[in-house]
Each structure stands twice: as structure tokens, then as C-alpha cells.
Write a protein that holds these residues in place. Structure first.
Motif, PDB file in Angstrom:
ATOM      1  N   ASP A   1       0.846  -1.189   0.000  1.00  0.00           N
ATOM      2  CA  ASP A   1       0.000   0.000   0.000  1.00  0.00           C
ATOM      3  C   ASP A   1       0.887   1.247   0.000  1.00  0.00           C
ATOM      4  OD1 ASP A   1      -2.277   1.581   0.132  1.00  0.00           O
ATOM      5  OD2 ASP A   1      -2.374   1.498   2.311  1.00  0.00           O
ATOM      6  N   ILE A   2       0.363   2.371  -0.461  1.00  0.00           N
ATOM      7  CA  ILE A   2       1.149   3.603  -0.499  1.00  0.00           C
ATOM      8  C   ILE A   2       0.887   4.483   0.709  1.00  0.00           C
ATOM      9  CG2 ILE A   2       1.462   5.801  -1.716  1.00  0.00           C
ATOM     10  CD1 ILE A   2       1.255   4.359  -4.315  1.00  0.00           C
ATOM     11  N   GLN A   3      -0.384   4.721   1.018  1.00  0.00           N
ATOM     12  CA  GLN A   3      -0.722   5.626   2.104  1.00  0.00           C
ATOM     13  C   GLN A   3      -0.752   4.875   3.429  1.00  0.00           C
ATOM     14  OE1 GLN A   3      -0.775   8.697   1.966  1.00  0.00           O
ATOM     15  NE2 GLN A   3      -1.583   9.495   0.058  1.00  0.00           N
ATOM     16  N   MET A   4       0.355   4.954   4.177  1.00  0.00           N
ATOM     17  CA  MET A   4       0.447   4.297   5.485  1.00  0.00           C
ATOM     18  C   MET A   4       1.111   5.249   6.473  1.00  0.00           C
ATOM     19  SD  MET A   4       1.616   0.393   4.543  1.00  0.00           S
ATOM     20  CE  MET A   4       3.046   0.936   3.589  1.00  0.00           C
ATOM     21  N   PRO A   5       0.750   5.150   7.767  1.00  0.00           N
ATOM     22  CA  PRO A   5       1.417   5.976   8.769  1.00  0.00           C
ATOM     23  C   PRO A   5       2.844   5.495   9.018  1.00  0.00           C
ATOM     24  CG  PRO A   5      -0.113   4.453   9.813  1.00  0.00           C
ATOM     25  CD  PRO A   5      -0.320   4.326   8.335  1.00  0.00           C
ATOM     26  N   LYS A   6       3.655   6.336   9.608  1.00  0.00           N
ATOM     27  CA  LYS A   6       5.061   6.070   9.946  1.00  0.00           C
ATOM     28  C   LYS A   6       5.959   6.010   8.718  1.00  0.00           C
ATOM     29  CE  LYS A   6       4.597   3.782  14.429  1.00  0.00           C
ATOM     30  NZ  LYS A   6       5.009   2.620  15.231  1.00  0.00           N
ATOM     31  N   LEU A   7       5.566   5.217   7.722  1.00  0.00           N
ATOM     32  CA  LEU A   7       6.405   5.049   6.542  1.00  0.00           C
ATOM     33  C   LEU A   7       5.488   4.830   5.347  1.00  0.00           C
ATOM     34  CD1 LEU A   7       9.550   4.873   6.152  1.00  0.00           C
ATOM     35  CD2 LEU A   7       9.236   2.404   6.020  1.00  0.00           C
ATOM     36  N   THR A   8       5.549   5.698   4.337  1.00  0.00           N
ATOM     37  CA  THR A   8       4.701   5.524   3.168  1.00  0.00           C
ATOM     38  C   THR A   8       5.266   4.434   2.266  1.00  0.00           C
ATOM     39  OG1 THR A   8       5.858   7.114   1.749  1.00  0.00           O
ATOM     40  CG2 THR A   8       4.170   7.992   3.238  1.00  0.00           C
ATOM     41  N   GLY A   9       4.430   3.976   1.346  1.00  0.00           N
ATOM     42  CA  GLY A   9       4.895   2.957   0.424  1.00  0.00           C
ATOM     43  C   GLY A   9       6.066   3.412  -0.422  1.00  0.00           C
ATOM     44  N   LEU A  10       6.060   4.682  -0.826  1.00  0.00           N
ATOM     45  CA  LEU A  10       7.154   5.208  -1.646  1.00  0.00           C
ATOM     46  C   LEU A  10       8.448   5.309  -0.843  1.00  0.00           C
ATOM     47  CD1 LEU A  10       5.205   7.933  -3.651  1.00  0.00           C
ATOM     48  CD2 LEU A  10       5.896   5.653  -4.407  1.00  0.00           C
ATOM     49  N   GLN A  11       8.355   5.670   0.445  1.00  0.00           N
ATOM     50  CA  GLN A  11       9.538   5.674   1.303  1.00  0.00           C
ATOM     51  C   GLN A  11      10.057   4.246   1.482  1.00  0.00           C
ATOM     52  OE1 GLN A  11       7.705   7.670   4.644  1.00  0.00           O
ATOM     53  NE2 GLN A  11       8.834   9.556   4.254  1.00  0.00           N
ATOM     54  N   PHE A  12       9.135   3.298   1.617  1.00  0.00           N
ATOM     55  CA  PHE A  12       9.490   1.884   1.734  1.00  0.00           C
ATOM     56  C   PHE A  12      10.299   1.441   0.514  1.00  0.00           C
ATOM     57  CE2 PHE A  12       8.901  -2.590   1.006  1.00  0.00           C
ATOM     58  CZ  PHE A  12       8.813  -3.178   2.252  1.00  0.00           C
ATOM     59  N   LEU A  13       9.828   1.829  -0.676  1.00  0.00           N
ATOM     60  CA  LEU A  13      10.524   1.457  -1.910  1.00  0.00           C
ATOM     61  C   LEU A  13      11.971   1.924  -1.904  1.00  0.00           C
ATOM     62  CD1 LEU A  13       7.852   2.217  -4.661  1.00  0.00           C
ATOM     63  CD2 LEU A  13       8.841  -0.017  -4.129  1.00  0.00           C
ATOM     64  N   LYS A  14      12.189   3.152  -1.475  1.00  0.00           N
ATOM     65  CA  LYS A  14      13.537   3.715  -1.486  1.00  0.00           C
ATOM     66  C   LYS A  14      14.445   3.002  -0.492  1.00  0.00           C
ATOM     67  CE  LYS A  14      11.915   8.236  -3.030  1.00  0.00           C
ATOM     68  NZ  LYS A  14      11.710   9.658  -2.679  1.00  0.00           N
ATOM     69  N   LEU A  15      13.890   2.654   0.668  1.00  0.00           N
ATOM     70  CA  LEU A  15      14.698   1.976   1.684  1.00  0.00           C
ATOM     71  C   LEU A  15      14.963   0.513   1.315  1.00  0.00           C
ATOM     72  CD1 LEU A  15      13.046   3.448   4.892  1.00  0.00           C
ATOM     73  CD2 LEU A  15      15.409   3.788   4.177  1.00  0.00           C
ATOM     74  N   ALA A  16      13.987  -0.131   0.702  1.00  0.00           N
ATOM     75  CA  ALA A  16      14.144  -1.553   0.352  1.00  0.00           C
ATOM     76  C   ALA A  16      15.087  -1.733  -0.824  1.00  0.00           C
ATOM     77  CB  ALA A  16      12.777  -2.155   0.030  1.00  0.00           C
ATOM     78  N   GLY A  17      15.235  -0.679  -1.646  1.00  0.00           N
ATOM     79  CA  GLY A  17      16.103  -0.805  -2.810  1.00  0.00           C
ATOM     80  C   GLY A  17      15.603  -1.889  -3.750  1.00  0.00           C
ATOM     81  N   ASN A  18      16.500  -2.752  -4.202  1.00  0.00           N
ATOM     82  CA  ASN A  18      16.132  -3.825  -5.137  1.00  0.00           C
ATOM     83  C   ASN A  18      16.150  -5.199  -4.476  1.00  0.00           C
ATOM     84  OD1 ASN A  18      15.849  -2.087  -7.399  1.00  0.00           O
ATOM     85  ND2 ASN A  18      18.081  -2.025  -7.621  1.00  0.00           N
ATOM     86  N   ARG A  19      15.863  -5.233  -3.188  1.00  0.00           N
ATOM     87  CA  ARG A  19      15.944  -6.512  -2.471  1.00  0.00           C
ATOM     88  C   ARG A  19      14.722  -7.394  -2.693  1.00  0.00           C
ATOM     89  NH1 ARG A  19      17.878  -2.644   1.213  1.00  0.00           N
ATOM     90  NH2 ARG A  19      20.110  -2.836   1.603  1.00  0.00           N
ATOM     91  N   CYS A  20      13.671  -6.837  -3.290  1.00  0.00           N
ATOM     92  CA  CYS A  20      12.479  -7.635  -3.575  1.00  0.00           C
ATOM     93  C   CYS A  20      11.726  -6.971  -4.721  1.00  0.00           C
ATOM     94  CB  CYS A  20      11.576  -7.757  -2.348  1.00  0.00           C
ATOM     95  SG  CYS A  20      10.850  -6.172  -1.845  1.00  0.00           S
ATOM     96  N   LYS A  21      10.788  -7.693  -5.294  1.00  0.00           N
ATOM     97  CA  LYS A  21       9.887  -7.124  -6.286  1.00  0.00           C
ATOM     98  C   LYS A  21       8.678  -6.534  -5.561  1.00  0.00           C
ATOM     99  CE  LYS A  21      12.186  -7.977  -9.968  1.00  0.00           C
ATOM    100  NZ  LYS A  21      12.691  -6.876 -10.806  1.00  0.00           N
TER     101      LYS A  21
END
Length: 241
Positions: free
Chosen positions: A54-74
């Protein structure tokens, strides 16, 4: 078998995704969570191949998650907001599902992932944790959301640091930096004083304390608990100041 994790702050949405995943023989549900920090930990540990996010989440948005996760998963984004589609694809997501998600559309997204081949060949090995590197007595560098990005953090700007499982959230005036690092590792690199661990989840800057009342520290508009383990050291440093 593709190991899947569903991340959403709404339980009904997680239930739908879990049901859809269970109906496809090439998908296996690792778990569901409303906590994106917990999800990041699972991804970092290599337990997940694909995240329905999901994109709209408290604490950490989905887009922030993408940047932190990098390419470790699809990642397949799931959201009710079509305006995020372009930014999602710029972060190399596999697909973008608009809620309410039909099973037919979900299957198409899953098949896109399958068509890309074995995930072990698609994904790089998880990058090792990078400890903060102190450049001088006045600042440090912490790893950013991309592979070769490092952010300078001035010690004088730090209000407090919060531990989030295998991540820490560094709180600055008007800004928060989330980086892959444990609170214990970070505590060993910070100058003491002014920094002091006061709780299993918090490090504070003594210079930023407005008031201490019993087992509570007041930092601007934030109240931070003091655990019994660290209380004596805190009061000793306050008396010596």
C-alpha cells in the motif's frame, strides 16, 4: 514458488490480498502486516521475494518503503490513488493495482512477476548493513535509501533517535531520516555526552532536553520515556551539567 508479503494499514485489504495469493499455486503467503517497518525487516532478512504494498500508510509511506528496500524484492503497489502511478513506475515496481482490486487484475500482476523469471536471478544479494561513518567530531554520515547515497547528519541538529527494529529514525528539526542500523550500533558511534540512551527504543541529545520530570524527558513537543536501566546515569549527567 514466489514468497509474498502483503503490507497495508487496513485489515480488510490484507484479507483480500491473502485470499488472492492463496488461490495462485505459484505464490506462497509469507505473512501480512500493517507495520511497514516490520515488512522492511523481513525484506532485509531475505525472507520475501514479492511485496504487495500500500502507499498511504502511517510512519512510513509505500514510496519511502521502496527507497529503503532498494532492489531486495519485487513490489506491486496497491492503492486507491492513481496519481502515484508514475512515481511508482519510476521506482521500478512490477505493477500498480488500483483498489478495489479484482481477482482478474491481481492475476495479471502476479503473472508479470512470474514472467520476469526466477527471482534469485533478478534480485541482487542484500547489501550489508552500513554503519554510520564519522567524518569529524561534529557530524556523521548515514546510509540513504539508494545504494551509494549517504546523508550528512550534524550532531548539533539531532533532537532524538528512535529505534525501529533493524532501522533507526533520526529526528531533526522539521526532518526525519530513516536508515538501516540498530540503535545499539548507533549508540556506540555517537559522542557521549551529549548523546545518551535512555530507553531500549530511544537515544536523546542532552543539549535538547527542555525538562525531565520523573521518568519522562520533554524535548520540544516530544515526550520520551526513561527506563529504569538508564535513569541513574541520566540523573548523574544532569547533576554534573
Amino acid at each position: 514458488m514466489i514468497r509474498c508479503l502483503a503490507v497495508d494499514d487496513e485489515a480488510p485489504a490484507l484479507a483480500i490480498l491473502a485470499d488472492y495469493i492463496g488461490q495462485l499455486p505459484f505464490l506462497r503467503l509469507v505473512g501480512t502486516t500493517t507495520n511497514p517497518i516490520e515488512a522492511l525487516t523481513l525484506v532485509q532478512q531475505g525472507q520475501v521475494d514479492l511485496v504487495f504494498l500500500d502507499i498511504q500508510m502511517p510512519k512510513l509511506t509505500g514510496l519511502q518503503f521502496l527507497k529503503l528496500a532498494g532492489n531486495r524484492c519485487k513490489v506491486v503497489l496497491t492503492t486507491a490513488y492513481p496519481e502515484y502511478a508514475l512515481e511508482g513506475y519510476e521506482n521500478d515496481v512490477v505493477d500498480y493495482l488500483l483498489k478495489p482490486i479484482s481477482f482478474e487484475r491481481f492475476v495479471k500482476a502476479a503473472q508479470k512477476v512470474l514472467a520476469q523469471g526466477p527471482l534469485s536471478q533478478l534480485l541482487p544479494a542484500p547489501a550489508p548493513a552500513v554503519a554510520p561513518v564519522a567524518a569529524s567530531a561534529g557530524h556523521m554520515f548515514v546510509k540513504g535509501e539508494s545504494k551509494n547515497k549517504f546523508l550528512r547528519v550534524n550532531y548539533a541538529d539531532i533532537l532524538y533517535i528512535e529505534g525501529l527494529s533493524n532501522y533507526v529514525s533520526i529526528h531533526l528539526p522539521g526532518q526525519r531520516i530513516v536508515t538501516y542500523q540498530t540503535l545499539r550500533e548507533l549508540a556506540e558511534t555517537l559522542p557521549q555526552p551529549p548523546f545518551l540512551r535512555v530507553h531500549k527504543s530511544f537515544i536523546v541529545s542532552l543539549d535538547k532536553i527542555r525538562m525531565v520530570d520523573g521518568n519522562t524527558i520533554y524535548l520540544h513537543d516530544k515526550e520520551i520515556p526513561v527506563s529504569d536501566t538508564y535513569r541513574e546515569q541520566l540523573y548523574r549527567l544532569i547533576r554534573e551539567a
